[in-house]
Design a protein around this motif. Structure first.
Motif, mmCIF file in Angstrom:
data_model
loop_
_atom_site.group_PDB
_atom_site.id
_atom_site.type_symbol
_atom_site.label_atom_id
_atom_site.label_comp_id
_atom_site.label_asym_id
_atom_site.label_seq_id
_atom_site.Cartn_x
_atom_site.Cartn_y
_atom_site.Cartn_z
ATOM 1 N N MET A 1 0.848 -1.175 0.000
ATOM 2 C CA MET A 1 0.000 0.000 0.000
ATOM 3 C C MET A 1 0.893 1.237 0.000
ATOM 4 S SD MET A 1 -3.145 1.030 2.470
ATOM 5 C CE MET A 1 -2.249 1.063 3.980
ATOM 6 N N ILE A 2 0.547 2.217 -0.784
ATOM 7 C CA ILE A 2 1.315 3.455 -0.862
ATOM 8 C C ILE A 2 0.871 4.370 0.279
ATOM 9 C CG2 ILE A 2 1.814 5.491 -2.262
ATOM 10 C CD1 ILE A 2 1.239 3.770 -4.735
ATOM 11 N N PRO A 3 1.819 4.791 1.148
ATOM 12 C CA PRO A 3 1.446 5.716 2.228
ATOM 13 C C PRO A 3 0.848 7.004 1.667
ATOM 14 C CG PRO A 3 3.635 4.816 2.600
ATOM 15 C CD PRO A 3 3.221 4.394 1.214
ATOM 16 N N ALA A 4 -0.068 7.610 2.412
ATOM 17 C CA ALA A 4 -0.771 8.811 1.957
ATOM 18 C C ALA A 4 0.191 9.937 1.601
ATOM 19 C CB ALA A 4 -1.767 9.273 3.022
ATOM 20 N N TYR A 5 1.246 10.126 2.392
ATOM 21 C CA TYR A 5 2.150 11.229 2.098
ATOM 22 C C TYR A 5 2.964 10.961 0.822
ATOM 23 C CZ TYR A 5 6.611 9.224 3.716
ATOM 24 O OH TYR A 5 7.736 8.480 3.851
ATOM 25 N N VAL A 6 3.258 9.685 0.521
ATOM 26 C CA VAL A 6 3.958 9.363 -0.723
ATOM 27 C C VAL A 6 3.011 9.573 -1.903
ATOM 28 C CG1 VAL A 6 5.122 7.545 -2.052
ATOM 29 C CG2 VAL A 6 5.571 7.795 0.401
ATOM 30 N N ALA A 7 1.756 9.190 -1.753
ATOM 31 C CA ALA A 7 0.766 9.421 -2.804
ATOM 32 C C ALA A 7 0.618 10.919 -3.083
ATOM 33 C CB ALA A 7 -0.580 8.802 -2.417
ATOM 34 N N SER A 40 2.746 -9.094 -2.700
ATOM 35 C CA SER A 40 1.641 -9.112 -3.651
ATOM 36 C C SER A 40 1.951 -8.307 -4.915
ATOM 37 C CB SER A 40 0.357 -8.590 -2.994
ATOM 38 O OG SER A 40 0.524 -7.267 -2.551
ATOM 39 N N ASP A 41 2.882 -7.355 -4.841
ATOM 40 C CA ASP A 41 3.176 -6.546 -6.029
ATOM 41 C C ASP A 41 4.104 -7.246 -7.016
ATOM 42 O OD1 ASP A 41 5.415 -6.292 -4.384
ATOM 43 O OD2 ASP A 41 5.623 -4.142 -4.670
ATOM 44 N N THR A 42 4.976 -8.149 -6.520
ATOM 45 C CA THR A 42 5.928 -8.820 -7.407
ATOM 46 C C THR A 42 5.809 -10.340 -7.381
ATOM 47 O OG1 THR A 42 7.656 -8.967 -5.725
ATOM 48 C CG2 THR A 42 7.598 -6.950 -7.084
ATOM 49 N N GLY A 43 5.149 -10.886 -6.352
ATOM 50 C CA GLY A 43 5.062 -12.329 -6.195
ATOM 51 C C GLY A 43 6.334 -12.962 -5.654
ATOM 52 N N GLU A 44 7.308 -12.142 -5.241
ATOM 53 C CA GLU A 44 8.601 -12.643 -4.775
ATOM 54 C C GLU A 44 8.658 -12.716 -3.255
ATOM 55 O OE1 GLU A 44 10.918 -9.559 -6.595
ATOM 56 O OE2 GLU A 44 11.363 -10.823 -8.329
ATOM 57 N N GLY A 50 9.149 -1.617 4.739
ATOM 58 C CA GLY A 50 8.173 -0.565 4.480
ATOM 59 C C GLY A 50 8.812 0.799 4.574
ATOM 60 N N ILE A 51 7.993 1.798 4.350
ATOM 61 C CA ILE A 51 8.418 3.194 4.364
ATOM 62 C C ILE A 51 8.012 3.811 5.694
ATOM 63 C CG2 ILE A 51 8.113 5.440 3.246
ATOM 64 C CD1 ILE A 51 7.362 3.865 0.689
ATOM 65 N N ALA A 114 2.106 -16.396 12.552
ATOM 66 C CA ALA A 114 2.295 -15.524 11.388
ATOM 67 C C ALA A 114 1.175 -15.787 10.392
ATOM 68 C CB ALA A 114 3.653 -15.778 10.758
ATOM 69 N N ARG A 115 0.649 -14.705 9.813
ATOM 70 C CA ARG A 115 -0.451 -14.827 8.858
ATOM 71 C C ARG A 115 -0.404 -13.649 7.898
ATOM 72 N NH1 ARG A 115 -3.868 -10.859 10.527
ATOM 73 N NH2 ARG A 115 -3.758 -10.272 12.704
ATOM 74 N N VAL A 116 -1.075 -13.777 6.794
ATOM 75 C CA VAL A 116 -1.238 -12.639 5.891
ATOM 76 C C VAL A 116 -2.165 -11.664 6.589
ATOM 77 C CG1 VAL A 116 -2.158 -11.881 3.675
ATOM 78 C CG2 VAL A 116 -0.858 -14.012 3.812
ATOM 79 N N ALA A 117 -1.659 -10.460 6.876
ATOM 80 C CA ALA A 117 -2.437 -9.514 7.670
ATOM 81 C C ALA A 117 -2.843 -8.262 6.887
ATOM 82 C CB ALA A 117 -1.636 -9.116 8.916
ATOM 83 N N ASP A 118 -2.395 -8.124 5.641
ATOM 84 C CA ASP A 118 -2.813 -6.994 4.816
ATOM 85 C C ASP A 118 -2.701 -7.378 3.350
ATOM 86 O OD1 ASP A 118 -0.123 -6.776 4.107
ATOM 87 O OD2 ASP A 118 0.221 -4.914 5.178
ATOM 88 N N ASP A 119 -2.962 -6.421 2.473
ATOM 89 C CA ASP A 119 -2.947 -6.725 1.041
ATOM 90 C C ASP A 119 -1.557 -6.666 0.418
ATOM 91 O OD1 ASP A 119 -2.554 -3.993 1.141
ATOM 92 O OD2 ASP A 119 -4.193 -3.497 -0.226
ATOM 93 N N GLU A 120 -0.507 -6.465 1.220
ATOM 94 C CA GLU A 120 0.851 -6.418 0.693
ATOM 95 C C GLU A 120 1.480 -7.801 0.580
ATOM 96 O OE1 GLU A 120 3.436 -3.410 2.346
ATOM 97 O OE2 GLU A 120 1.697 -2.223 2.944
#
Length: 158
Positions: A1-7, A40-44, A50-51, A114-120
């Motif tokens: 997810m892109i942080p609001a200030y970066v957007a 999720s953005d690269t599949g790697e 994070g930022i 540990a689990r997937v906790a967001d869309d990243e």
């Protein structure tokens, strides 16, 4: 997810301008295993990263990022390294370069799952340090910085 200030910055400068951003990277270790996620953005497979938010303390930022991405609360044990990424062109075409702070962390208490906790993340898993999944060479370099035992943080001398 892109942080609001970066957007907001992107809205002003566009995708072609390479932003200089502060990033945190977590090498989370537990009983000879390292926590990784499949992005999720690269599949790697990658270490957690994070930022930083404006004004955020780096250690607090890395704890926040790991929790957001994996549901695991960690304790920062040390700053393992400070480095600069090569220029990155993200899948959406945005260019950036990162001041990368690499922290070695451990789970804060037993019994956390540990689990997937967001869309990243597509997946989150623990891997034995000697049986890592395929990952980018740069990611492996950052992971190795976090795994090395040193008294001081690693940096590239001037």
């Amino acid at each position: 997810m892109i942080p609001a200030y970066v957007a907001a910055l992107r809205a002003l400068v566009g995708p072609d301008h390479g932003l200089w951003l502060p990033g945190v990277n977590a090498v989370v270790l537990d009983s000879g295993r390292v926590l990784l996620h499949r992005r999720s953005d690269t599949g790697e497979w990658s270490i957690l990263s994070g930022i930083l938010d404006p004004g955020e303390e780096p250690a607090a930022g890395v704890v926040r990022e790991v929790l957001e991405e994996t549901g695991i609360t960690v304790v920062v044990e040390r700053l393992a390294g400070v480095t600069v990424s090569p220029e990155v062109v993200h899948p959406n075409g945005h260019r950036a370069q990162y001041l990368q702070l690499v922290f070695t962390c451990r789970p804060d208490g037993a019994g956390q799952v540990a689990r997937v906790a967001d869309d990243e993340s597509l997946e989150v898993a623990w891997f034995p340090v000697d049986a890592l999944p395929p990952m980018r060479e740069r990611t492996r370099e950052l992971l190795m910085i976090g795994l090395e035992e040193r008294e001081r943080a690693w940096f590239r001398p001037a």
